[in-house]
Design a protein around this motif. Structure first.
Motif: not given
Length: 100
Positions: A72-79, A82-91
């Motif tokens: 569960x920890x692995x999935x939470x961290x990976x997701x 992913x959300x952080x990278x998408x948001x940062x990439x958008x900026x």
């Protein structure tokens, strides 16, 4: 056989009629996106970026819980990454946009 119900006759017998003229707002035609005709045609990039960072933070907060396994920890961290990278990439894309 096609039925000729009153509703179908009122609509023109099932044949599409395009008698209206297209409305163009900011280069977007109402033929392509009908919502532009009545005004709801907008994007909220700042809100979307904020939501991405918020979801990433919530996923990381969920690490503290009553689960025992590490899967569960692995999935939470990976997701969250992913959300952080998408948001940062958008900026980054917005700042270095070739469309300005």
């Amino acid at each position: 056989m096609a039925s000729n119900s009153p509703a179908k006759q009122e609509r023109g017998g099932g044949v599409a009629h395009h008698d209206h003229e297209a409305v163009v707002v900011n280069g977007v035609s109402s033929d392509d996106e009908p919502s532009v005709e009545w005004g709801w045609h907008g994007h909220y990039p700042r809100l979307a970026r904020f939501a991405g960072f918020l979801v990433a933070a919530i996923l990381l907060i969920m690490l503290w819980g009553n689960h025992v396994g590490a899967q569960e920890d692995i999935w939470l961290v990976v997701l969250a990454i992913g959300f952080f990278a998408l948001s940062l990439g958008s900026i980054i894309r917005a700042r270095t946009s070739w469309r300005r």
